[in-house]
Enzyme design. Structure first.
Site, PDB file in Angstrom:
ATOM      1  N   ARG A  23       6.571 -48.921 -19.019  1.00 28.20           N
ATOM      2  CA  ARG A  23       7.057 -49.616 -17.717  1.00 28.20           C
ATOM      3  C   ARG A  23       6.644 -51.229 -17.627  1.00 28.20           C
ATOM      4  O   ARG A  23       5.540 -51.577 -17.693  1.00 28.20           O
ATOM      5  CB  ARG A  23       6.531 -48.747 -16.616  1.00 28.20           C
ATOM      6  CG  ARG A  23       6.914 -49.385 -15.208  1.00 28.20           C
ATOM      7  CD  ARG A  23       6.556 -48.543 -14.089  1.00 28.20           C
ATOM      8  NE  ARG A  23       4.926 -48.966 -13.752  1.00 28.20           N
ATOM      9  CZ  ARG A  23       4.257 -47.986 -13.103  1.00 28.20           C
ATOM     10  NH1 ARG A  23       4.843 -47.078 -12.291  1.00 28.20           N
ATOM     11  NH2 ARG A  23       3.131 -48.367 -12.823  1.00 28.20           N
TER      12      ARG A  23
ATOM     13  N   GLY B  51      -6.316 -11.062   8.471  1.00 23.89           N
ATOM     14  CA  GLY B  51      -6.056 -11.362   9.909  1.00 23.89           C
ATOM     15  C   GLY B  51      -5.043 -10.437  10.445  1.00 23.89           C
ATOM     16  O   GLY B  51      -4.805 -10.008  11.647  1.00 23.89           O
TER      17      GLY B  51
ATOM     18  N   MET C 266      -4.150  -6.337  11.374  1.00 21.91           N
ATOM     19  CA  MET C 266      -5.149  -5.105  11.703  1.00 21.91           C
ATOM     20  C   MET C 266      -5.588  -4.455  10.508  1.00 21.91           C
ATOM     21  O   MET C 266      -4.795  -4.137   9.511  1.00 21.91           O
ATOM     22  CB  MET C 266      -4.249  -4.222  12.618  1.00 21.91           C
ATOM     23  CG  MET C 266      -5.202  -3.468  13.615  1.00 21.91           C
ATOM     24  SD  MET C 266      -4.586  -1.842  14.307  1.00 21.91           S
ATOM     25  CE  MET C 266      -4.639  -0.979  12.732  1.00 21.91           C
TER      26      MET C 266
ATOM     27  N   THR D  89       8.172 -39.783  -8.844  1.00 17.59           N
ATOM     28  CA  THR D  89       8.157 -38.999  -7.746  1.00 17.59           C
ATOM     29  C   THR D  89       6.925 -39.216  -6.779  1.00 17.59           C
ATOM     30  O   THR D  89       7.002 -38.999  -5.728  1.00 17.59           O
ATOM     31  CB  THR D  89       8.178 -37.539  -7.822  1.00 17.59           C
ATOM     32  OG1 THR D  89       6.879 -37.119  -8.780  1.00 17.59           O
ATOM     33  CG2 THR D  89       9.473 -37.268  -8.634  1.00 17.59           C
TER      34      THR D  89
ATOM     35  N   HIS E   1     -10.754 -31.312   5.716  1.00 17.96           N
ATOM     36  CA  HIS E   1     -10.813 -32.595   5.180  1.00 17.96           C
ATOM     37  C   HIS E   1     -11.527 -32.715   3.866  1.00 17.96           C
ATOM     38  O   HIS E   1     -10.834 -33.188   2.841  1.00 17.96           O
ATOM     39  CB  HIS E   1     -11.465 -33.541   6.242  1.00 17.96           C
ATOM     40  CG  HIS E   1     -11.639 -34.857   5.706  1.00 17.96           C
ATOM     41  ND1 HIS E   1     -12.757 -35.299   5.011  1.00 17.96           N
ATOM     42  CD2 HIS E   1     -10.653 -35.771   5.834  1.00 17.96           C
ATOM     43  CE1 HIS E   1     -12.570 -36.849   4.657  1.00 17.96           C
ATOM     44  NE2 HIS E   1     -11.157 -37.053   5.370  1.00 17.96           N
TER      45      HIS E   1
ATOM     46  N   SER F 100      13.887 -42.350 -15.014  1.00 22.37           N
ATOM     47  CA  SER F 100      12.645 -41.751 -15.133  1.00 22.37           C
ATOM     48  C   SER F 100      12.101 -41.573 -13.511  1.00 22.37           C
ATOM     49  O   SER F 100      12.235 -42.481 -12.982  1.00 22.37           O
ATOM     50  CB  SER F 100      11.560 -42.280 -15.818  1.00 22.37           C
ATOM     51  OG  SER F 100      10.254 -41.637 -15.706  1.00 22.37           O
TER      52      SER F 100
ATOM     53  N   ARG G 280      -3.508  -1.027  -6.643  1.00 21.86           N
ATOM     54  CA  ARG G 280      -2.720  -2.050  -6.934  1.00 21.86           C
ATOM     55  C   ARG G 280      -2.853  -2.845  -7.903  1.00 21.86           C
ATOM     56  O   ARG G 280      -3.949  -2.650  -8.558  1.00 21.86           O
ATOM     57  CB  ARG G 280      -2.498  -3.011  -5.531  1.00 21.86           C
ATOM     58  CG  ARG G 280      -3.914  -3.487  -5.625  1.00 21.86           C
ATOM     59  CD  ARG G 280      -4.183  -4.399  -4.223  1.00 21.86           C
ATOM     60  NE  ARG G 280      -5.288  -4.506  -4.105  1.00 21.86           N
ATOM     61  CZ  ARG G 280      -6.305  -4.816  -3.127  1.00 21.86           C
ATOM     62  NH1 ARG G 280      -5.477  -5.053  -1.870  1.00 21.86           N
ATOM     63  NH2 ARG G 280      -7.513  -4.925  -3.120  1.00 21.86           N
TER      64      ARG G 280
ATOM     65  N   CYS H  48       7.993 -39.090 -14.366  1.00 23.62           N
ATOM     66  CA  CYS H  48       6.679 -39.641 -14.552  1.00 23.62           C
ATOM     67  C   CYS H  48       5.948 -39.399 -13.136  1.00 23.62           C
ATOM     68  O   CYS H  48       6.626 -39.635 -12.097  1.00 23.62           O
ATOM     69  CB  CYS H  48       6.588 -40.816 -15.141  1.00 23.62           C
ATOM     70  SG  CYS H  48       7.484 -42.131 -14.222  1.00 23.62           S
TER      71      CYS H  48
ATOM     72  N   LYS I  19       0.992  -1.235   0.044  1.00 17.51           N
ATOM     73  CA  LYS I  19      -0.027   0.052   0.177  1.00 17.51           C
ATOM     74  C   LYS I  19       0.916   1.216  -0.050  1.00 17.51           C
ATOM     75  O   LYS I  19       0.702   2.194  -1.023  1.00 17.51           O
ATOM     76  CB  LYS I  19      -0.907  -0.123   1.109  1.00 17.51           C
ATOM     77  CG  LYS I  19      -2.144   0.847   1.109  1.00 17.51           C
ATOM     78  CD  LYS I  19      -2.955   0.775   2.283  1.00 17.51           C
ATOM     79  CE  LYS I  19      -3.689  -0.677   2.497  1.00 17.51           C
ATOM     80  NZ  LYS I  19      -4.303  -0.873   3.735  1.00 17.51           N
TER      81      LYS I  19
HETATM   82  P1  ADP Z   1      -7.793  -1.983   3.264  1.00 16.96           P
HETATM   83  O1  ADP Z   1      -6.279  -2.542   3.316  1.00 16.96           O
HETATM   84  O2  ADP Z   1      -8.513  -3.010   4.149  1.00 16.96           O
HETATM   85  O3  ADP Z   1      -8.303  -1.998   2.096  1.00 16.96           O
HETATM   86  P2  ADP Z   1      -7.358   0.605   3.642  1.00 16.96           P
HETATM   87  O4  ADP Z   1      -6.259   0.932   4.462  1.00 16.96           O
HETATM   88  O5  ADP Z   1      -7.298   0.626   2.416  1.00 16.96           O
HETATM   89  O6  ADP Z   1      -7.707  -1.062   4.093  1.00 16.96           O
HETATM   90  O7  ADP Z   1      -8.473   1.540   4.379  1.00 16.96           O
HETATM   91  C1  ADP Z   1      -9.857   1.132   3.939  1.00 16.96           C
HETATM   92  C2  ADP Z   1     -10.678   2.170   3.588  1.00 16.96           C
HETATM   93  O8  ADP Z   1     -10.808   3.414   4.773  1.00 16.96           O
HETATM   94  C3  ADP Z   1     -10.076   3.047   2.317  1.00 16.96           C
HETATM   95  O9  ADP Z   1     -10.658   2.158   1.192  1.00 16.96           O
HETATM   96  C4  ADP Z   1     -10.674   4.368   2.455  1.00 16.96           C
HETATM   97  O10 ADP Z   1     -11.871   4.497   1.820  1.00 16.96           O
HETATM   98  C5  ADP Z   1     -10.721   4.647   3.860  1.00 16.96           C
HETATM   99  N1  ADP Z   1      -9.587   5.433   4.203  1.00 16.96           N
HETATM  100  C6  ADP Z   1      -8.459   5.079   4.597  1.00 16.96           C
HETATM  101  N2  ADP Z   1      -7.560   6.150   4.874  1.00 16.96           N
HETATM  102  C7  ADP Z   1      -8.155   7.184   4.428  1.00 16.96           C
HETATM  103  C8  ADP Z   1      -7.907   8.327   4.384  1.00 16.96           C
HETATM  104  N3  ADP Z   1      -6.813   9.136   4.725  1.00 16.96           N
HETATM  105  N4  ADP Z   1      -8.938   9.217   4.057  1.00 16.96           N
HETATM  106  C9  ADP Z   1     -10.249   9.021   3.997  1.00 16.96           C
HETATM  107  N5  ADP Z   1     -10.534   7.603   3.677  1.00 16.96           N
HETATM  108  C10 ADP Z   1      -9.512   6.681   4.100  1.00 16.96           C
HETATM  109 MG    MG Z   2      -7.828  -0.517   0.878  1.00 21.21          MG
HETATM  110 MG    MG Z   3       5.981 -46.217  -8.640  1.00 20.13          MG
END
Ligand code: ADP
Ligand code: MG
Ligand code: MG
Length: 902
Positions: A637, A107, A109, A789, A459, A786, A343, A854, A29
């Site tokens: 074989r 997972g 924050m 694996t 499973h 051959s 991204r 193979c 990011k």
């Molecule tokens: P995630 O990785 O879950 O996408 P982000 O860090 O992109 O989390 O934040 C989620 C959302 O929070 C962003 O899509 C945006 O809409 C909002 N956000 C984050 N930073 C700001 C900011 N500085 N101003 C306004 N909105 C924000």
């Molecule tokens: Mg985001």
């Molecule tokens: Mg065998």
């Protein structure tokens, strides 16, 4: 080196200092925010705290020296730039604190928005927003909620519950109906919740809020869920996360504000166009949370034409800059557009090929790069049948696409019922809460498996993938009641006998039968779709990229095929020979009786008679295959499995004999059979009398096969064809075994071949660890190796392949002991090491020794790269995997910079 040292202790980068290639240091990011800033795009100013700072924090339990000061300096600079101070009561600067690792990772924050608000600055914020009290209190309550939840682990439901209470008191479902007073009341309620759970007041110091949030992001790297995810995805544990501190912009300032997400192309099909969602008067997380209904991005044109036009031109710019599909998060504050994230976007398998092809057309990337951007797993997905017109059907639930494919069938709830109905020739879908090893027979009988619990490593998921069976797991909207033989979903009840359809790629579940259509990509490989003459972007892209891969690759690709029909199909799929022709099946069916005679033979004459009867049958088998593979090498074989597999089961036989004796019948023959079965019973057949051991124990068996192969080759050649037989001896562990077989085989071959010009190679499987470790000796007697694996994995790990997947692999995967089954993808460190040793020592002893593999790994993408790296000559895999192996063999060359690693 002073500059280097200062650099090492530079923990904070302004957005203007970074770029997209610094993902290791700034996270994905942060690196992309910096890239956009430097492109001159409207990014709210901010800075990134590096992954190095996080690593240092995690190693020592405290912020590294200098970090606090650097944050302070960057904060001051930010305040100067914005003309506001963090949390200033009159005109506060507010920031978001956002995690951002190199790889996006569930997972970890999430984000805390509106950091810097407190009881005073909320008033200043309202004033600055034109006496917009509602907005200010809404922002404040969001801060307490997000901060409480993510920084202080206050249960999120408590906040949601309080919000719901206020809404229901007002008689509304919509946040927008809450006014400033309601929200002020909500802030009070939230503060009480915060106090109750943390034992302290909500922190009023803006800088303390910021520092606690940053520290929480650092610590979330080691949250349990994040650790588990990393283990499974093989993400190194020591990367750490970066933290982005970004000036807040507000999408919740009124109807002329809003927030949205967009893609520069359709991530589903790859088609060019405008794809995204927009939500007016909202802050970021509302879009994802699905609290209110978003509108299609096109609507923005009507709502705010100038922002819309600007967004479109930025998207075009980004796509050209990244030379790929990008996804975007943006916010509009009172008519001003801000970019909050971009991204390179995720996409479906079909879109990956189509987009790569289009970008080549547009001159943005070359074919090497296109090849790099697709992969064999995607190609494999495109080779499954799919649901037709899937978009016309409404899924009733969506779970995890655990094992790809499309399947429709009658619902059953027990393994026994699945077996019963399948025996009547019906397609069944086995529906369970979760499966366990007792469900194995039902899973084998079913067309597909649907569970309401469990993820990709449950499973059900692991076993289904092992069987190549369609599976949707963890469809938790479904409530399964096995005793009552029904499940409920979306208010409907589905009983045993009803029909459902499941898509193991998307995880979607449909009621009723959705028609299935064959894969166009398979039709193309089979030659029934001509890419030059049809309007199908996917087929054209696949054709183009495959052609390029074939031009690039060094590894040859062969197939495992036992019949003429399989061989012919594989050849259409591009196979350049047969790497494994198993001869076992040629001893089944109506030939079983001959084999019984062979096994039971007392006198040499009886045995010879049985072998003589088998010889012409085998010869015909091989002739058919040599003809289909005319001109290409065929590795045959010699017979491998334990002989008792050809005899009736012990218990059944014992009962038959007892019954017949009772009736006073003549049971001499059955008794002999029973005695033989008893004699051959093995506790560990996988480690017993099989492969070369069998050939050395039963006189004449291998000799008959060798003769059949040689005679078939001579017959094909005298009919004007070209046969290139390679005789492969299985399960060799010592060179003496091979030498013994070889001596006899050479005599027969010389005798049969004469001056026909047929050349027959003799080589061995390397599948017993001892063979790998003595490869230098074995190579003296082998013209080729051959690698088997499957057995090498089985014996290397001591895993009984038929047992472990159902018994405990799911648990191993869940625990992250390995990220993928070693039967699915080669264990490079252990089993791979055996391959490497054998390849090196074999070639040292006999330069020009032909090396192949193979077994299932020959069609597994990652394993193909490994076999390229260790310098094998070819891989061999099942016919359907041949295109995957071709593609990956090409990618392996492109990814190692085109170098030939041999
Ligand atoms: P995630 O990785 O879950 O996408 P982000 O860090 O992109 O989390 O934040 C989620 C959302 O929070 C962003 O899509 C945006 O809409 C909002 N956000 C984050 N930073 C700001 C900011 N500085 N101003 C306004 N909105 C924000
Ligand atoms: Mg985001
Ligand atoms: Mg065998």
């Amino acid at each position: 080196m002073a500059a280097q040292e200062t650099d090492d202790h530079k923990y904070v980068y302004d957005f203007s200092e970074g770029n997209k290639d610094l993902k290791d240091l700034l996270g994905g990011k942060g690196a992309n925010l910096a890239e956009m800033t430097n492109l001159g795009l409207p990014v709210p100013p901010g800075f990134t705290i590096t992954t190095k700072a996080c690593q240092a924090y995690l190693a020592t339990g405290r912020e590294p020296d200098g970090l606090a000061g650097q944050i302070e300096a960057h904060l001051r600079a930010l305040e100067r730039e914005m003309g506001k101070r963090l949390g200033d009561p009159g005109d506060p600067l507010l920031v978001s604190v956002r995690s951002g690792a190199k790889f996006s990772m569930p997972g970890m924050m999430e984000t805390v928005l509106n950091v810097g608000l407190n009881d005073q600055s909320v008033v200043g914020l309202a004033a600055q927003a034109g006496q917009n009290d509602r907005f200010a209190w809404d922002s404040y309550r969001r801060l307490i909620q997000m901060f409480g939840k993510t920084v202080c682990e206050v249960p999120g439901e408590e906040f949601e519950h309080a919000l719901d209470e206020i809404k229901s008191a007002k008689g509304t479902h919509d946040d927008l109906d809450l006014d400033a007073d309601d929200l002020r009341g909500l802030v009070d309620a939230y503060k009480k919740i915060f106090l109750k759970h943390t034992g302290r007041e909500f922190p009023q110091q803006p800088r303390e809020q910021l520092d606690l949030a940053i520290r929480a992001v650092f610590e979330s790297w080691n949250a349990e869920r994040a650790i588990l995810y990393r283990r499974q995805e093989r993400i190194p544990a020591d990367l750490g996360t970066a933290v982005n501190v970004v000036t807040m912009v507000f999408g919740n300032l009124g109807p002329d504000s809003g927030t949205g997400v967009a893609f520069t192309r359709d991530p589903g099909s790859g088609a060019q166009g405008i794809y995204g969602d927009y939500l007016a008067n909202a802050q970021g997380e509302d879009v994802v949370a699905g609290i209110r209904n978003t509108v299609p991005l096109q609507e923005l044109e009507r709502l705010d034409k100038s922002s819309y036009d600007e967004l479109l031109s930025i998207m075009a710019r980004l796509e050209e800059h990244y030379r790929d599909l990008c996804d975007i998060e943006f916010t509009i504050e009172r008519g001003k557009l801000w970019m909050l994230q971009t991204r390179v976007g995720k996409r479906t398998a079909a879109a990956a090929f189509v987009i790569a092809g289009q970008l080549v057309d547009e001159g943005l990337i070359d074919l090497d790069e296109a090849l790099h951007r697709v992969n064999g797993a995607q190609l494999a997905q495109l080779m499954f049948p799919r649901f037709q017109l899937e978009h016309e059907f409404q899924p009733v639930a969506t779970g995890i696409g655990a094992s790809p494919g499309a399947a429709s069938g009658t619902v059953v709830f027990t393994s026994a019922r699945a077996v019963e109905l399948a025996a009547e020739g019906r397609s069944v879908i086995l529906v369970r809460r979760e499966t366990n090893p007792d469900d194995l027979n039902g899973m084998i009988a079913a067309k597909g498996i649907l569970t309401s619990r469990g993820g990709k490593t449950s499973h059900a998921a692991v076993v289904a993938r092992g069987m190549g069976k369609t599976c949707v797991s963890g469809a938790d909207e479904i409530d399964v009641n096995v005793p009552a033989k029904r499940f409920t979903v979306a208010g409907q009840t589905v009983a045993e006998g009803d029909v459902v359809s499941i898509d193991g790629t998307t995880g979607r579940v449909y009621l009723g039968e959705v028609p299935v259509m064959p894969s166009e990509v398979v039709q193309y490989f089979e030659g029934s779709l001509d890419p030059e003459h049809i309007d199908n972007a996917l087929v054209r892209a696949v054709h183009r990229i495959m052609t390029h891969a074939d031009g690039k690759r060094r590894l040859a690709v062969r197939t495992n095929a036992d019949t003429g029909a399989d061989a012919a199909r594989a050849r259409r799929f591009g196979a350049e020979g047969i790497g494994l022709c198993r001869t076992e099946h040629m001893f089944l069916g109506d030939r079983r009786e001959l084999v019984e005679r062979l096994i039971l033979a007392r006198a040499e004459g009886e045995r010879e008679a049985a072998l003589a009867a088998l010889l012409p049958l085998q010869r015909a088998d091989f002739e058919e295959i040599f003809r289909e593979m005319d001109g290409l090498p065929v590795t045959v074989r010699l017979i491998d499995p334990p002989l008792h597999e050809f005899l009736p089961p012990l218990e059944q036989l014992a009962v038959n004999v007892a019954v017949a004796q009772e009736r006073g019948e003549d049971v001499a023959k059955e008794e002999a059979l029973l005695a033989a079965v008893r004699r051959m019973h093995e506790e560990n057949p996988m480690l017993g009398l099989r492969g070369v051991r069998l050939g050395l124990v039963i006189p004449g068996l291998f000799a008959m096969q060798v003769r059949a192969i040689a005679e078939a080759a001579v017959a094909v050649v005298s009919a004007g064809g070209t046969a290139r037989p390679e005789i492969m001896v299985p399960l060799v562990g010592a060179v003496q075994e091979l030498e013994t077989v070889r001596a006899e085989a050479e005599k027969i071959i010389a005798d049969v071949v004469g001056d026909s010009g047929v050349e027959v190679l003799i080589g061995t499987m390397i599948e017993v660890p001892r063979a790998a470790l003595t490869a230098g000796q074995i190579a003296e007697a082998a013209e080729f190796f051959s690698f088997g694996t499957n057995d090498l994995t089985q014996m290397g790990w001591g895993f009984s392949r038929d047992d472990v997947e159902g018994a405990f692999f799911w648990r191993y995967l869940e625990l992250g002991i390995f990220g993928i089954s070693p039967f699915e993808s080669i264990d490079r460190d252990g089993v791979g090491r055996l391959v490497r040793i054998a390849a090196e020592e074999g070639r040292a002893a006999r330069p020009g020794l032909k090396l192949g593999v193979c077994g299932e790994h020959g069609g597994d993408p990652d394993s193909v790269h490994f076999f390229h790296e260790v310098g094998l000559d070819y891989v061999s895999c099942s016919p359907f995997r041949v295109p995957v192996a071709r593609l990956e063999a090409g990618r392996a060359v492109v990814e190692t910079g085109g170098s030939d690693s041999r």
